[in-house]
Design a protein around this motif. Sequence first.
Motif, PDB file in Angstrom:
ATOM      1  N   GLU A 240      66.322  28.938  59.514  1.00 12.62           N
ATOM      2  CA  GLU A 240      65.067  29.624  59.832  1.00 12.62           C
ATOM      3  C   GLU A 240      64.853  29.708  61.339  1.00 12.62           C
ATOM      4  O   GLU A 240      64.411  30.746  61.862  1.00 12.62           O
ATOM      5  CB  GLU A 240      63.901  28.894  59.163  1.00 12.62           C
ATOM      6  CG  GLU A 240      63.861  29.032  57.646  1.00 12.62           C
ATOM      7  CD  GLU A 240      62.719  28.252  57.026  1.00 12.62           C
ATOM      8  OE1 GLU A 240      61.939  27.635  57.801  1.00 12.62           O
ATOM      9  OE2 GLU A 240      62.594  28.245  55.790  1.00 12.62           O
ATOM     10  N   GLU A 241      65.162  28.605  62.047  1.00 10.84           N
ATOM     11  CA  GLU A 241      65.051  28.618  63.506  1.00 10.84           C
ATOM     12  C   GLU A 241      66.040  29.606  64.110  1.00 10.84           C
ATOM     13  O   GLU A 241      65.746  30.287  65.105  1.00 10.84           O
ATOM     14  CB  GLU A 241      65.315  27.212  64.055  1.00 10.84           C
ATOM     15  CG  GLU A 241      64.250  26.185  63.724  1.00 10.84           C
ATOM     16  CD  GLU A 241      62.928  26.513  64.383  1.00 10.84           C
ATOM     17  OE1 GLU A 241      62.949  27.061  65.508  1.00 10.84           O
ATOM     18  OE2 GLU A 241      61.877  26.242  63.777  1.00 10.84           O
ATOM     19  N   LEU A 242      67.230  29.694  63.507  1.00  9.54           N
ATOM     20  CA  LEU A 242      68.231  30.637  63.980  1.00  9.54           C
ATOM     21  C   LEU A 242      67.736  32.075  63.823  1.00  9.54           C
ATOM     22  O   LEU A 242      67.937  32.917  64.708  1.00  9.54           O
ATOM     23  CB  LEU A 242      69.531  30.434  63.195  1.00  9.54           C
ATOM     24  CG  LEU A 242      70.795  31.095  63.740  1.00  9.54           C
ATOM     25  CD1 LEU A 242      71.247  30.383  65.010  1.00  9.54           C
ATOM     26  CD2 LEU A 242      71.911  31.049  62.707  1.00  9.54           C
ATOM     27  N   GLU A 243      67.081  32.346  62.715  1.00 12.02           N
ATOM     28  CA  GLU A 243      66.529  33.685  62.481  1.00 12.02           C
ATOM     29  C   GLU A 243      65.449  34.019  63.499  1.00 12.02           C
ATOM     30  O   GLU A 243      65.377  35.157  64.011  1.00 12.02           O
ATOM     31  CB  GLU A 243      65.968  33.766  61.063  1.00 12.02           C
ATOM     32  CG  GLU A 243      65.462  35.145  60.682  1.00 12.02           C
ATOM     33  CD  GLU A 243      64.934  35.195  59.267  1.00 12.02           C
ATOM     34  OE1 GLU A 243      64.560  36.296  58.812  1.00 12.02           O
ATOM     35  OE2 GLU A 243      64.889  34.127  58.611  1.00 12.02           O
ATOM     36  N   LYS A 244      64.620  33.014  63.830  1.00 12.97           N
ATOM     37  CA  LYS A 244      63.566  33.234  64.819  1.00 12.97           C
ATOM     38  C   LYS A 244      64.174  33.530  66.193  1.00 12.97           C
ATOM     39  O   LYS A 244      63.704  34.420  66.910  1.00 12.97           O
ATOM     40  CB  LYS A 244      62.664  32.004  64.904  1.00 12.97           C
ATOM     41  CG  LYS A 244      61.794  31.795  63.672  1.00 12.97           C
ATOM     42  CD  LYS A 244      60.940  30.544  63.830  1.00 12.97           C
ATOM     43  CE  LYS A 244      60.105  30.296  62.582  1.00 12.97           C
ATOM     44  NZ  LYS A 244      59.279  29.050  62.699  1.00 12.97           N
ATOM     45  N   ASP A 245      65.226  32.785  66.540  1.00 14.65           N
ATOM     46  CA  ASP A 245      65.896  33.039  67.817  1.00 14.65           C
ATOM     47  C   ASP A 245      66.496  34.435  67.857  1.00 14.65           C
ATOM     48  O   ASP A 245      66.473  35.109  68.897  1.00 14.65           O
ATOM     49  CB  ASP A 245      67.004  31.997  68.046  1.00 14.65           C
ATOM     50  CG  ASP A 245      66.447  30.608  68.308  1.00 14.65           C
ATOM     51  OD1 ASP A 245      65.311  30.516  68.790  1.00 14.65           O
ATOM     52  OD2 ASP A 245      67.158  29.625  68.021  1.00 14.65           O
TER      53      ASP A 245
ATOM     54  N   HIS B 103      67.260  20.227  55.813  1.00 12.50           N
ATOM     55  CA  HIS B 103      67.394  20.303  57.273  1.00 12.50           C
ATOM     56  C   HIS B 103      68.167  21.553  57.678  1.00 12.50           C
ATOM     57  O   HIS B 103      67.794  22.235  58.642  1.00 12.50           O
ATOM     58  CB  HIS B 103      68.111  19.046  57.768  1.00 12.50           C
ATOM     59  CG  HIS B 103      68.462  19.097  59.214  1.00 12.50           C
ATOM     60  ND1 HIS B 103      67.518  18.988  60.217  1.00 12.50           N
ATOM     61  CD2 HIS B 103      69.672  19.262  59.841  1.00 12.50           C
ATOM     62  CE1 HIS B 103      68.118  19.083  61.392  1.00 12.50           C
ATOM     63  NE2 HIS B 103      69.415  19.238  61.202  1.00 12.50           N
TER      64      HIS B 103
ATOM     65  N   ARG C  55      66.016  24.633  57.401  1.00 10.56           N
ATOM     66  CA  ARG C  55      65.092  24.762  58.537  1.00 10.56           C
ATOM     67  C   ARG C  55      65.823  25.265  59.772  1.00 10.56           C
ATOM     68  O   ARG C  55      65.286  26.075  60.545  1.00 10.56           O
ATOM     69  CB  ARG C  55      64.418  23.417  58.826  1.00 10.56           C
ATOM     70  CG  ARG C  55      63.428  22.967  57.764  1.00 10.56           C
ATOM     71  CD  ARG C  55      62.541  21.844  58.276  1.00 10.56           C
ATOM     72  NE  ARG C  55      63.327  20.679  58.672  1.00 10.56           N
ATOM     73  CZ  ARG C  55      63.662  19.695  57.858  1.00 10.56           C
ATOM     74  NH1 ARG C  55      63.278  19.727  56.586  1.00 10.56           N
ATOM     75  NH2 ARG C  55      64.374  18.656  58.293  1.00 10.56           N
ATOM     76  N   GLN C  56      67.059  24.791  59.964  1.00 14.74           N
ATOM     77  CA  GLN C  56      67.842  25.234  61.108  1.00 14.74           C
ATOM     78  C   GLN C  56      68.170  26.721  61.026  1.00 14.74           C
ATOM     79  O   GLN C  56      68.178  27.428  62.040  1.00 14.74           O
ATOM     80  CB  GLN C  56      69.134  24.411  61.198  1.00 14.74           C
ATOM     81  CG  GLN C  56      68.933  22.959  61.573  1.00 14.74           C
ATOM     82  CD  GLN C  56      68.391  22.796  62.979  1.00 14.74           C
ATOM     83  OE1 GLN C  56      68.782  23.515  63.895  1.00 14.74           O
ATOM     84  NE2 GLN C  56      67.478  21.858  63.149  1.00 14.74           N
TER      85      GLN C  56
ATOM     86  N   LYS D 278      71.759  31.942  72.354  1.00 16.10           N
ATOM     87  CA  LYS D 278      71.330  30.732  71.658  1.00 16.10           C
ATOM     88  C   LYS D 278      71.737  30.800  70.185  1.00 16.10           C
ATOM     89  O   LYS D 278      72.102  29.779  69.580  1.00 16.10           O
ATOM     90  CB  LYS D 278      69.811  30.578  71.785  1.00 16.10           C
ATOM     91  CG  LYS D 278      69.294  29.234  71.300  1.00 16.10           C
ATOM     92  CD  LYS D 278      67.782  29.126  71.446  1.00 16.10           C
ATOM     93  CE  LYS D 278      67.398  29.051  72.908  1.00 16.10           C
ATOM     94  NZ  LYS D 278      65.931  28.798  73.061  1.00 16.10           N
TER      95      LYS D 278
ATOM     96  N   LYS E  22      73.971  27.896  68.553  1.00 15.69           N
ATOM     97  CA  LYS E  22      73.460  27.150  67.404  1.00 15.69           C
ATOM     98  C   LYS E  22      74.281  27.426  66.148  1.00 15.69           C
ATOM     99  O   LYS E  22      74.511  26.526  65.336  1.00 15.69           O
ATOM    100  CB  LYS E  22      71.998  27.522  67.143  1.00 15.69           C
ATOM    101  CG  LYS E  22      71.008  26.892  68.100  1.00 15.69           C
ATOM    102  CD  LYS E  22      69.578  27.214  67.662  1.00 15.69           C
ATOM    103  CE  LYS E  22      68.557  26.543  68.559  1.00 15.69           C
ATOM    104  NZ  LYS E  22      67.172  26.855  68.135  1.00 15.69           N
TER     105      LYS E  22
END
Length: 259
Positions: free
Chosen positions: A30-35, A24, A27-28, A43, A47
Motif C-alpha cells: 500500500e505504501e508502495l502504491e502511494k509512492d 506487514h 501494508r508495504q 523510491k 522499495k
Amino acid sequence: MNRINLTLLFFALLFLGQLQAQSHIARQIEELEKDFHAFEYNKVLEKGNFLLSDPYVTKEDSLQILKYMLSSAYALSDTIEAKKIIHKIIKCDANFVLSPVETSPKIIEFFEHVKRQIKQNKPIVPLKPQIITVVKPASLPLASSMLTLLLPGSGHLHQKFKKKGMMYSGISLGMIGGMIYAAIETEKKEDQYLSAKPGADFDRLYDDYNRFYRARNLLFAAFLAWDFYVFYDLNKEWQVHIKSRVKNDGVAVQLSWKW
C-alpha cells in the motif's frame, strides 16, 4: 499431554507469525502504491527490490510489486531496467497480462514487445542426451602387485608411473627405516629394563621401553595401511561418465565416476 499442548502452541505461534508477516507486506505494498501515485518512482524501485527479497512475499504480491516497478522504470525512461523487470514478471508468471485500466497503453505495448522478444530468443532444441563414456582398464601384472606388497611404490615404477613411484617409494623407505630403528630401540630398552639391578630407576626404564614399543607397533600398523592404499591406488579401475543435455535455458552437464 503437555507435549501435545506445546506442539499446538508452536504451530499457533507460527501461524500468527505468518499472518503478521503477510499483513506487514500488504501494508508495504500500500505504501508502495502511494509512492507511485506521488510520482516517487525511484523510491518505488528501491522499495520494490527490497520487498521482493522478503521470504513471505507471495506470487500475487510479487506481480503487484513488479507492476508498479515496471511503470516507474518506464516513467523514468529507463528501458534497460524496465526490460529486466519484464523478465522477472515472465519468470514469475509467463501468462501475466497488464490491465489496460491500470496501465498506460504505451507500457502495455512495450511489455508485449519485450515478451515477444523473450519467446523468440528462447532456444528450443529437442536433442536427446548425449552420453560419453571414458573407461580406463587396469590389467595389472602379478609382478607389479608383488613388488607393491614388498615395497609400496615399486609397483608404480614397474608400471612406468615414475612420479608417483618415486614419491611412494621414498615414503615407504622412510617408514621402513623408522620401523627398523624403533624395533632395534625397543629390543635395547627391553634388555636394559630386564637386566636392571636393584636400585635402578625401573619406572623410567619401563617408560622408555614402553614408548619405543608403542612407536614400533604404530609404525607397523601405519605401514600396513600405507601398503594397502598404494596397492589400491595401483589396482583401481574407474569409469568416468559425462552426460550433456541441451535445455531451453542452457546446457546441463553431469559428471560421475565409480571405482
